[in-house]
Write a protein that holds these residues in place. Structure first.
Motif, PDB file in Angstrom:
ATOM      1  N   VAL A  36       0.830  -1.205   0.000  1.00  0.00           N
ATOM      2  CA  VAL A  36       0.000   0.000   0.000  1.00  0.00           C
ATOM      3  C   VAL A  36       0.867   1.258   0.000  1.00  0.00           C
ATOM      4  O   VAL A  36       0.611   2.207  -0.761  1.00  0.00           O
ATOM      5  N   GLU A  37       1.910   1.275   0.820  1.00  0.00           N
ATOM      6  CA  GLU A  37       2.754   2.462   0.879  1.00  0.00           C
ATOM      7  C   GLU A  37       3.518   2.648  -0.425  1.00  0.00           C
ATOM      8  O   GLU A  37       3.656   3.782  -0.917  1.00  0.00           O
ATOM      9  N   ALA A  38       4.025   1.552  -0.999  1.00  0.00           N
ATOM     10  CA  ALA A  38       4.784   1.652  -2.245  1.00  0.00           C
ATOM     11  C   ALA A  38       3.908   2.162  -3.380  1.00  0.00           C
ATOM     12  O   ALA A  38       4.342   3.000  -4.184  1.00  0.00           O
ATOM     13  N   PRO A  97      12.296   4.703  -1.148  1.00  0.00           N
ATOM     14  CA  PRO A  97      11.363   4.412  -0.057  1.00  0.00           C
ATOM     15  C   PRO A  97      12.108   4.397   1.267  1.00  0.00           C
ATOM     16  O   PRO A  97      13.326   4.178   1.302  1.00  0.00           O
ATOM     17  N   PRO A  98      11.416   4.628   2.386  1.00  0.00           N
ATOM     18  CA  PRO A  98      12.101   4.725   3.674  1.00  0.00           C
ATOM     19  C   PRO A  98      12.590   3.400   4.222  1.00  0.00           C
ATOM     20  O   PRO A  98      13.401   3.379   5.147  1.00  0.00           O
ATOM     21  N   TRP A  99      12.092   2.283   3.697  1.00  0.00           N
ATOM     22  CA  TRP A  99      12.502   0.983   4.217  1.00  0.00           C
ATOM     23  C   TRP A  99      13.590   0.377   3.315  1.00  0.00           C
ATOM     24  O   TRP A  99      13.665   0.666   2.131  1.00  0.00           O
ATOM     25  N   ALA A 173       8.519  -4.342  -2.892  1.00  0.00           N
ATOM     26  CA  ALA A 173       9.167  -3.068  -3.237  1.00  0.00           C
ATOM     27  C   ALA A 173      10.134  -2.639  -2.143  1.00  0.00           C
ATOM     28  O   ALA A 173       9.956  -2.941  -0.963  1.00  0.00           O
ATOM     29  N   GLY A 174      11.160  -1.906  -2.559  1.00  0.00           N
ATOM     30  CA  GLY A 174      12.142  -1.416  -1.598  1.00  0.00           C
ATOM     31  C   GLY A 174      13.354  -0.871  -2.323  1.00  0.00           C
ATOM     32  O   GLY A 174      13.347  -0.688  -3.543  1.00  0.00           O
TER      33      GLY A 174
END
Length: 245
Positions: A36-38, A97-99, A173-174
């Motif tokens: 969802v965040e990606a 992304p932050p992760w 994702a990342g």
């Protein structure tokens, strides 16, 4: 009555389609959180999130059809493949992304484990594993992290004519290697690599792409067999490995 169709199902997750709605059921809510965040961060078209009630995520269907399927010839045009390459470039140029994603050491360690398992259990001939382990070395080098999809299979990119209408399945994702995304997109569709690279419009080390083809296939075979898929089907992972011999 709207027909309910099982899109994919295994022990980790399942996806159902009911009309124009996809229902994704995942026991690991961390994966859904990432997805969802990606999708919210990605600068490319993604499915609309209709609602979320753990463990279910409801997504709207995308227009068009998948760019292709592993093990089947793609009927999409060269322009559509190039458009996919351009979309991937746009993603890779977006803010990180932050992760984190997988580290080089993690990938190398997992590769060693899977190669040993494939040979010890007689799943693949030792010479096939050894040769592809050598090819995979090209991918095992430091990379500059970019925003990667992480599982950019050809069936996860939707097109309508020559235009990309959306990209699905963002749970992996990342931060990662840009060439991993390009290799995943073209896995089993080597004939379209030039189109994707043309659309990507950047220098691409083809040896690294070949390395990721071998590496991803070696890593996938145990998981696929344990979850009811057949990597020995024509055009799939084992054939990808054989092509490197």
């Amino acid at each position: 009555m709207t027909e309910v169709r099982v899109v994919v199902a295994h022990r980790e997750r399942a996806t159902l389609r009911a009309g124009d709605v996809f229902l994704k059921i995942d026991a690991d809510q961390a994966r859904t959180d990432v997805e969802v965040e990606a999708m919210g961060m990605a600068p490319v078209p993604t499915p609309e999130v209709l609602w979320r009630k753990p463990p279910v995520l409801a997504l709207a269907a995308l227009p068009g059809r998948a760019l292709g399927r592993l093990g089947e010839p793609s009927t999409a045009s060269s322009a559509a493949w190039a458009a996919a390459g351009a979309a991937v470039r746009k993603l890779h140029e977006a803010p990180l992304p932050p992760w984190p994603g997988r580290s080089l050491d993690e990938v190398a360690s997992q590769l060693d484990v899977e190669c040993e398992w494939l040979v010890a259990n007689g799943v693949l001939p030792a010479d096939l594993v050894t040769r592809n382990r050598e090819v995979a070395e090209a991918a095992l080098r430091p990379w500059t992290p970019v925003f990667t999809h992480g599982d950019l299979q050809v069936s996860h990119v939707f097109v309508d004519g020559d235009e990309v209408t959306g990209v699905i399945d963002w749970s992996e994702a990342g931060r990662g290697d840009a060439l991993y995304d390009l290799a995943t997109l073209t896995l089993g569709h080597e004939e379209h690599l030039d189109d994707v690279v043309a659309g990507y419009e950047a220098d691409v080390d083809l040896d690294v792409i070949h390395g990721w083809w071998s590496l991803r296939s070696l890593l996938a075979i145990r998981w696929l067999t344990e979850h009811g898929f057949d990597p020995t089907l024509p055009g799939c992972e084992v054939d990808v490995l054989r092509a490197r011999m």
